[in-house]
Motif scaffolding. Structure first.
Motif, short mmCIF file in Angstrom:
data_model
loop_
_atom_site.label_atom_id
_atom_site.label_comp_id
_atom_site.label_asym_id
_atom_site.label_seq_id
_atom_site.Cartn_x
_atom_site.Cartn_y
_atom_site.Cartn_z
N PRO A 187 103.65 -30.99 68.89
CA PRO A 187 104.50 -30.73 70.06
C PRO A 187 104.24 -29.35 70.63
CG PRO A 187 105.74 -30.38 68.04
CD PRO A 187 104.38 -30.85 67.62
N SER A 188 104.34 -29.23 71.97
CA SER A 188 104.20 -27.92 72.62
C SER A 188 104.65 -28.01 74.06
CB SER A 188 102.75 -27.42 72.57
OG SER A 188 101.88 -28.26 73.29
N SER A 189 105.64 -27.21 74.41
CA SER A 189 106.08 -27.04 75.81
C SER A 189 106.24 -28.35 76.56
CB SER A 189 105.10 -26.14 76.56
OG SER A 189 104.99 -24.89 75.92
N GLY A 190 107.09 -29.24 76.05
CA GLY A 190 107.34 -30.49 76.74
C GLY A 190 106.25 -31.52 76.60
N MET A 191 105.27 -31.27 75.77
CA MET A 191 104.17 -32.19 75.54
C MET A 191 104.13 -32.61 74.07
SD MET A 191 102.63 -32.49 78.53
CE MET A 191 101.05 -33.21 78.07
N LEU A 192 103.48 -33.72 73.80
CA LEU A 192 103.28 -34.18 72.44
C LEU A 192 101.86 -34.72 72.34
CD1 LEU A 192 104.56 -34.71 69.63
CD2 LEU A 192 105.12 -37.00 70.45
N ARG A 193 101.03 -34.02 71.57
CA ARG A 193 99.66 -34.48 71.33
C ARG A 193 99.67 -35.38 70.09
NH1 ARG A 193 94.64 -35.59 73.50
NH2 ARG A 193 93.46 -36.31 71.68
N ILE A 194 99.10 -36.57 70.23
CA ILE A 194 99.03 -37.52 69.12
C ILE A 194 97.58 -37.82 68.82
CG2 ILE A 194 99.60 -39.84 68.33
CD1 ILE A 194 102.10 -39.76 70.05
N ASP A 195 97.20 -37.65 67.55
CA ASP A 195 95.86 -37.99 67.09
C ASP A 195 95.98 -38.83 65.83
OD1 ASP A 195 93.89 -36.42 68.86
OD2 ASP A 195 95.33 -34.87 68.26
N SER A 196 95.16 -39.86 65.73
CA SER A 196 95.25 -40.76 64.59
C SER A 196 93.91 -40.90 63.89
CB SER A 196 95.73 -42.15 65.05
OG SER A 196 94.84 -42.71 66.00
N ASP A 197 93.99 -41.31 62.64
CA ASP A 197 92.78 -41.49 61.83
C ASP A 197 92.83 -42.83 61.13
OD1 ASP A 197 90.43 -41.04 60.43
OD2 ASP A 197 91.39 -39.84 58.88
N THR A 198 91.85 -43.68 61.42
CA THR A 198 91.71 -45.02 60.81
C THR A 198 93.01 -45.82 60.83
OG1 THR A 198 92.05 -44.12 58.58
CG2 THR A 198 89.78 -44.33 59.34
N CYS A 199 93.58 -45.98 62.02
CA CYS A 199 94.84 -46.72 62.16
C CYS A 199 94.63 -48.07 62.85
CB CYS A 199 95.85 -45.89 62.93
SG CYS A 199 96.40 -44.41 62.05
N GLN A 200 93.45 -48.65 62.73
CA GLN A 200 93.15 -49.90 63.43
C GLN A 200 94.00 -51.07 62.96
OE1 GLN A 200 91.56 -48.16 66.06
NE2 GLN A 200 91.19 -50.36 66.29
N THR A 201 94.64 -50.93 61.81
CA THR A 201 95.56 -51.98 61.34
C THR A 201 96.64 -52.25 62.39
OG1 THR A 201 95.24 -51.36 59.03
CG2 THR A 201 97.23 -52.60 59.55
N TYR A 202 96.98 -51.21 63.14
CA TYR A 202 98.07 -51.32 64.12
C TYR A 202 97.55 -51.51 65.55
CZ TYR A 202 100.81 -49.57 60.23
OH TYR A 202 101.41 -49.41 59.00
N CYS A 203 96.24 -51.70 65.69
CA CYS A 203 95.64 -51.69 67.02
C CYS A 203 94.73 -52.89 67.26
CB CYS A 203 94.83 -50.42 67.23
SG CYS A 203 95.77 -48.89 67.16
N GLY A 204 94.63 -53.27 68.55
CA GLY A 204 93.64 -54.23 68.96
C GLY A 204 92.28 -53.55 69.09
N ALA A 205 91.27 -54.32 69.45
CA ALA A 205 89.92 -53.80 69.56
C ALA A 205 89.85 -52.65 70.56
CB ALA A 205 88.97 -54.91 69.99
N ASN A 206 89.25 -51.54 70.13
CA ASN A 206 89.02 -50.36 70.98
C ASN A 206 90.30 -49.70 71.48
OD1 ASN A 206 86.14 -50.74 70.90
ND2 ASN A 206 86.39 -52.38 72.41
N ALA A 207 91.43 -50.04 70.90
CA ALA A 207 92.70 -49.43 71.29
C ALA A 207 93.00 -48.24 70.38
CB ALA A 207 93.84 -50.43 71.22
N SER A 208 93.83 -47.32 70.87
CA SER A 208 94.10 -46.10 70.11
C SER A 208 95.45 -45.52 70.51
CB SER A 208 93.00 -45.07 70.37
OG SER A 208 93.31 -43.83 69.78
N PHE A 209 96.04 -44.72 69.59
CA PHE A 209 97.25 -43.98 69.89
C PHE A 209 96.94 -42.64 70.54
CE2 PHE A 209 98.58 -46.35 65.98
CZ PHE A 209 99.53 -47.16 66.59
N ASP A 210 95.70 -42.17 70.42
CA ASP A 210 95.34 -40.78 70.70
C ASP A 210 95.54 -40.41 72.17
OD1 ASP A 210 94.58 -41.16 68.13
OD2 ASP A 210 92.49 -40.55 68.39
N GLY A 211 96.11 -39.23 72.39
CA GLY A 211 96.29 -38.74 73.74
C GLY A 211 97.35 -37.65 73.81
N SER A 212 97.47 -37.05 74.99
CA SER A 212 98.50 -36.06 75.25
C SER A 212 99.63 -36.73 76.04
CB SER A 212 97.92 -34.89 76.06
OG SER A 212 96.97 -34.19 75.28
N TYR A 213 100.82 -36.69 75.50
CA TYR A 213 101.98 -37.37 76.06
C TYR A 213 102.95 -36.33 76.65
CZ TYR A 213 100.54 -41.46 73.27
OH TYR A 213 99.86 -42.51 72.71
#
Length: 217
Positions: A187-213
């Motif tokens: 978290p930082s100044s109204g933002m939330l950066r999310i990065d994941s590692d080997t979480c494909q169990t929760y994702c479809g093909a080529n999908a990801s949680f990663d990004g700045s929210y």
């Protein structure tokens, strides 16, 4: 838009019922509000109700929070006036959770909703996090990626604070490199950066949680 996001969150929570139990027994649900919260399509509300109860009880136990706790009956009247309106209930819970979490030590006010237009222009992600009284994070993330609209959905609790970040290690994984999911929240100044590692169990093909929210008011 808000209703669409709630629907996406509910899908992931339906897969993790242990996180979606509200503070009351759904078999004995009374009135429109409790019945709505117990609807399987509103598992996000059930989680928020559960976390709210934990925060409220923790504040009662620790003492010194009389003013905040005294506001609960008035909030319940406001919540109950929502009836079966899911959007109204969501806003009521989000507002009160932010107040209770701040009283319980969320000085950086990380508790809340975050949205991201992920890379590529057609991708999107939404997250809700709440800081619990023990300093850990509880919440959920839902993303849609690519033209095929592949999704990632996960509900979590117990993301531990490490420095200025929080780390969640999936307790359901076996510990092997091929079956392991770790998510980092910064978290930082109204933002939330999310990065994941080997979480494909929760994702479809080529999908990801990663990004700045970005925080959503």
């Amino acid at each position: 838009m808000a209703v669409m996001r709630v629907a996406l969150f509910a899908l992931c929570l339906m897969a993790t019922p242990a996180l979606a139990d509200p503070s009351f027994d759904c078999a004995k649900a009374k009135g429109d509000v409790e019945t709505t919260i117990c609807n399987e399509d509103n598992a996000d509300l059930a989680l928020k109700d559960s976390v709210m109860d934990r925060l409220f009880q923790a504040l009662k136990k620790s003492g010194g929070h009389a003013v905040t706790l005294a506001a609960q009956p008035a909030w319940l009247k406001t919540r109950d006036a929502c009836g079966t309106d899911v959007d109204c209930l969501t806003k009521a819970y989000d507002s009160r959770l932010a107040e209770l979490a701040h009283e319980a030590g969320d000085t950086t006010r990380i508790t809340g909703n975050f949205h991201s237009g992920l890379s590529g222009g057609q991708d999107a992600g939404d997250a809700f996090v709440v800081r619990e009284d023990d300093g850990t994070l509880t919440g959920y993330i839902s993303t849609v990626t690519g033209a095929a609209q592949n999704t990632c959905d996960v509900a979590f609790e117990g993301a531990n604070p490490i420095g200025d970040a929080f780390v969640w290690d999936d307790p359901e994984t076996t510990g092997s490199e091929d079956d392991f999911c770790r998510i980092l929240f910064r978290p930082s100044s109204g933002m939330l950066r999310i990065d994941s590692d080997t979480c494909q169990t929760y994702c479809g093909a080529n999908a990801s949680f990663d990004g700045s929210y970005a925080g959503v008011k």
